[in-house]
Motif scaffolding. Structure first.
Motif, PDB file in Angstrom:
ATOM      1  N   ARG A 148       0.832  -1.201   0.000  1.00 63.94           N
ATOM      2  CA  ARG A 148       0.000   0.000   0.000  1.00 63.94           C
ATOM      3  C   ARG A 148       0.864   1.246   0.000  1.00 63.94           C
ATOM      4  NH1 ARG A 148      -4.254  -2.312   4.188  1.00 63.94           N
ATOM      5  NH2 ARG A 148      -5.442  -3.544   2.691  1.00 63.94           N
ATOM      6  N   LEU A 149       0.466   2.212  -0.794  1.00 66.22           N
ATOM      7  CA  LEU A 149       1.230   3.455  -0.896  1.00 66.22           C
ATOM      8  C   LEU A 149       1.251   4.203   0.431  1.00 66.22           C
ATOM      9  CD1 LEU A 149       0.138   4.686  -4.422  1.00 66.22           C
ATOM     10  CD2 LEU A 149       2.308   3.659  -3.772  1.00 66.22           C
ATOM     11  N   SER A 150       0.193   4.093   1.214  1.00 67.74           N
ATOM     12  CA  SER A 150       0.172   4.776   2.511  1.00 67.74           C
ATOM     13  C   SER A 150       1.230   4.187   3.446  1.00 67.74           C
ATOM     14  CB  SER A 150      -1.216   4.676   3.143  1.00 67.74           C
ATOM     15  OG  SER A 150      -1.606   3.329   3.305  1.00 67.74           O
ATOM     16  N   VAL A 151       1.403   2.882   3.428  1.00 68.19           N
ATOM     17  CA  VAL A 151       2.422   2.250   4.268  1.00 68.19           C
ATOM     18  C   VAL A 151       3.820   2.655   3.793  1.00 68.19           C
ATOM     19  CG1 VAL A 151       3.409   0.031   4.978  1.00 68.19           C
ATOM     20  CG2 VAL A 151       0.933   0.321   4.900  1.00 68.19           C
ATOM     21  N   ILE A 152       4.022   2.653   2.491  1.00 63.06           N
ATOM     22  CA  ILE A 152       5.315   3.070   1.938  1.00 63.06           C
ATOM     23  C   ILE A 152       5.603   4.517   2.313  1.00 63.06           C
ATOM     24  CG2 ILE A 152       6.560   3.511  -0.219  1.00 63.06           C
ATOM     25  CD1 ILE A 152       5.032   1.052  -1.371  1.00 63.06           C
ATOM     26  N   GLY A 153       4.588   5.385   2.216  1.00 61.55           N
ATOM     27  CA  GLY A 153       4.756   6.788   2.582  1.00 61.55           C
ATOM     28  C   GLY A 153       5.066   6.973   4.057  1.00 61.55           C
ATOM     29  N   LEU A 154       4.398   6.228   4.923  1.00 64.77           N
ATOM     30  CA  LEU A 154       4.657   6.346   6.366  1.00 64.77           C
ATOM     31  C   LEU A 154       6.053   5.848   6.732  1.00 64.77           C
ATOM     32  CD1 LEU A 154       1.205   5.322   7.882  1.00 64.77           C
ATOM     33  CD2 LEU A 154       2.274   7.591   7.904  1.00 64.77           C
ATOM     34  N   VAL A 155       6.484   4.776   6.101  1.00 62.85           N
ATOM     35  CA  VAL A 155       7.840   4.274   6.357  1.00 62.85           C
ATOM     36  C   VAL A 155       8.878   5.300   5.885  1.00 62.85           C
ATOM     37  CG1 VAL A 155       9.516   2.496   5.710  1.00 62.85           C
ATOM     38  CG2 VAL A 155       7.206   1.846   6.367  1.00 62.85           C
ATOM     39  N   ALA A 156       8.664   5.864   4.706  1.00 65.53           N
ATOM     40  CA  ALA A 156       9.590   6.885   4.200  1.00 65.53           C
ATOM     41  C   ALA A 156       9.596   8.104   5.117  1.00 65.53           C
ATOM     42  CB  ALA A 156       9.204   7.290   2.776  1.00 65.53           C
ATOM     43  N   LEU A 157       8.443   8.498   5.616  1.00 67.19           N
ATOM     44  CA  LEU A 157       8.367   9.625   6.549  1.00 67.19           C
ATOM     45  C   LEU A 157       9.148   9.317   7.818  1.00 67.19           C
ATOM     46  CD1 LEU A 157       7.146  12.361   7.461  1.00 67.19           C
ATOM     47  CD2 LEU A 157       5.202  11.047   8.350  1.00 67.19           C
ATOM     48  N   GLY A 158       8.936   8.137   8.380  1.00 70.21           N
ATOM     49  CA  GLY A 158       9.642   7.754   9.602  1.00 70.21           C
ATOM     50  C   GLY A 158      11.149   7.716   9.409  1.00 70.21           C
ATOM     51  N   VAL A 159      11.593   7.114   8.329  1.00 68.64           N
ATOM     52  CA  VAL A 159      13.033   7.031   8.061  1.00 68.64           C
ATOM     53  C   VAL A 159      13.610   8.426   7.851  1.00 68.64           C
ATOM     54  CG1 VAL A 159      14.740   6.238   6.365  1.00 68.64           C
ATOM     55  CG2 VAL A 159      12.964   4.679   7.165  1.00 68.64           C
ATOM     56  N   GLY A 160      12.919   9.262   7.092  1.00 69.14           N
ATOM     57  CA  GLY A 160      13.402  10.619   6.842  1.00 69.14           C
ATOM     58  C   GLY A 160      13.514  11.437   8.117  1.00 69.14           C
ATOM     59  N   VAL A 161      12.510  11.343   8.984  1.00 68.94           N
ATOM     60  CA  VAL A 161      12.533  12.100  10.238  1.00 68.94           C
ATOM     61  C   VAL A 161      13.659  11.602  11.141  1.00 68.94           C
ATOM     62  CG1 VAL A 161      11.241  12.546  12.366  1.00 68.94           C
ATOM     63  CG2 VAL A 161      10.113  12.791  10.155  1.00 68.94           C
ATOM     64  N   VAL A 162      13.787  10.299  11.269  1.00 69.78           N
ATOM     65  CA  VAL A 162      14.830   9.749  12.147  1.00 69.78           C
ATOM     66  C   VAL A 162      16.221  10.130  11.659  1.00 69.78           C
ATOM     67  CG1 VAL A 162      15.898   7.581  12.916  1.00 69.78           C
ATOM     68  CG2 VAL A 162      13.423   7.871  13.054  1.00 69.78           C
ATOM     69  N   GLU A 196      -2.579  -5.017 -13.677  1.00 68.59           N
ATOM     70  CA  GLU A 196      -3.040  -3.897 -12.858  1.00 68.59           C
ATOM     71  C   GLU A 196      -1.866  -3.391 -12.015  1.00 68.59           C
ATOM     72  OE1 GLU A 196      -6.159  -2.478 -12.782  1.00 68.59           O
ATOM     73  OE2 GLU A 196      -6.421  -3.737 -14.556  1.00 68.59           O
ATOM     74  N   PRO A 197      -1.786  -2.084 -11.749  1.00 67.02           N
ATOM     75  CA  PRO A 197      -0.683  -1.570 -10.925  1.00 67.02           C
ATOM     76  C   PRO A 197      -0.612  -2.216  -9.541  1.00 67.02           C
ATOM     77  CG  PRO A 197      -1.815   0.244 -11.999  1.00 67.02           C
ATOM     78  CD  PRO A 197      -2.620  -0.997 -12.284  1.00 67.02           C
ATOM     79  N   GLU A 198      -1.754  -2.622  -8.994  1.00 68.57           N
ATOM     80  CA  GLU A 198      -1.772  -3.245  -7.667  1.00 68.57           C
ATOM     81  C   GLU A 198      -1.212  -4.664  -7.688  1.00 68.57           C
ATOM     82  OE1 GLU A 198      -4.761  -2.082  -9.066  1.00 68.57           O
ATOM     83  OE2 GLU A 198      -4.484  -0.086  -8.209  1.00 68.57           O
ATOM     84  N   ASP A 199      -1.173  -5.295  -8.862  1.00 65.59           N
ATOM     85  CA  ASP A 199      -0.678  -6.662  -8.967  1.00 65.59           C
ATOM     86  C   ASP A 199       0.835  -6.744  -9.150  1.00 65.59           C
ATOM     87  OD1 ASP A 199      -3.254  -7.577  -8.732  1.00 65.59           O
ATOM     88  OD2 ASP A 199      -3.549  -7.880 -10.886  1.00 65.59           O
ATOM     89  N   VAL A 200       1.461  -5.657  -9.558  1.00 67.34           N
ATOM     90  CA  VAL A 200       2.897  -5.673  -9.860  1.00 67.34           C
ATOM     91  C   VAL A 200       3.749  -6.058  -8.642  1.00 67.34           C
ATOM     92  CG1 VAL A 200       4.847  -4.246 -10.597  1.00 67.34           C
ATOM     93  CG2 VAL A 200       2.695  -4.148 -11.842  1.00 67.34           C
ATOM     94  N   PRO A 201       3.522  -5.486  -7.445  1.00 67.28           N
ATOM     95  CA  PRO A 201       4.368  -5.874  -6.305  1.00 67.28           C
ATOM     96  C   PRO A 201       4.251  -7.351  -5.946  1.00 67.28           C
ATOM     97  CG  PRO A 201       3.179  -3.859  -5.793  1.00 67.28           C
ATOM     98  CD  PRO A 201       2.628  -4.378  -7.081  1.00 67.28           C
TER      99      PRO A 201
END
Length: 178
Positions: free
Chosen positions: A18-32, A75-80
């Motif tokens: 999910r893009l939201s999970v990827i975004g939250l992980v990137a946010l956490g890593v960037g902040v840390v 579908e884009p959702e099937d690629v991962p």
């Protein structure tokens, strides 16, 4: 009508995709990373910088998924899920449409991997080992040695991962043909 609408064997989306999970992980890593580099007093800048980085990462992931979906017909959702199946060395799908999509993804990935290998590794080696050389030239043997050790480890891991991924793609191509 796509597989999702027909309901016949869509690969499904894992929570990690999910893009939201990827975004939250990137946010956490960037902040840390920014807090470690700049200290705890810089938390507003760390949050703003992490948020901007997170938006950029989500944009890049989304663009890549759409491009892969366009190249493969999936579908884009099937690629991962297809990528994970390739990396894990799983069995190819039974559905002929999914097999065709996965074969197109394998071909696309292997073409990109081999096309970019000739310039990416020399450039990364120049950056990694050049940083080490600059530390040695500046007189800091400790920092130069540490940078050299990290350069050797990073380049070794990158070469190993690249060869492993190429081997997995080749194996999946053979499984899809049989």
């Amino acid at each position: 009508m796509n597989r999702r609408e027909r309901g016949d064997g869509a690969l499904g989306q894992d929570w990690r995709d999910r893009l939201s999970v990827i975004g939250l992980v990137a946010l956490g890593v960037g902040v840390v990373i920014r807090l470690i580099a700049n200290g705890l007093d810089s938390w507003p800048y760390a949050v703003v910088g992490g948020a901007l980085m997170s938006v950029w990462v989500v944009f890049l992931v989304r663009r890549r998924r759409r491009q892969d979906a366009r190249d493969t017909g999936a579908e884009p959702e099937d690629v991962p899920a297809m990528e994970r199946r390739i990396l894990k060395g799983g069995r190819p799908p039974e559905d002929p449409e999914q097999r065709r999509e996965m074969a197109a993804l394998v071909d696309s990935r292997q073409r990109r991997l081999r096309r970019n290998r000739w310039w990416a590794f020399p450039l990364l080696a120049l950056i990694f080992f050049g940083t080490s050389a600059l530390w040695f030239v500046s007189g800091s043997v400790t920092a130069g040695s540490l940078a050299l050790a990290l350069a050797v480890a990073a380049m070794g891991w990158l070469v190993w991962f690249n060869l492993r991924f190429d081997r997995r793609l080749t194996q999946m191509r053979h499984r899809l043909r049989t």
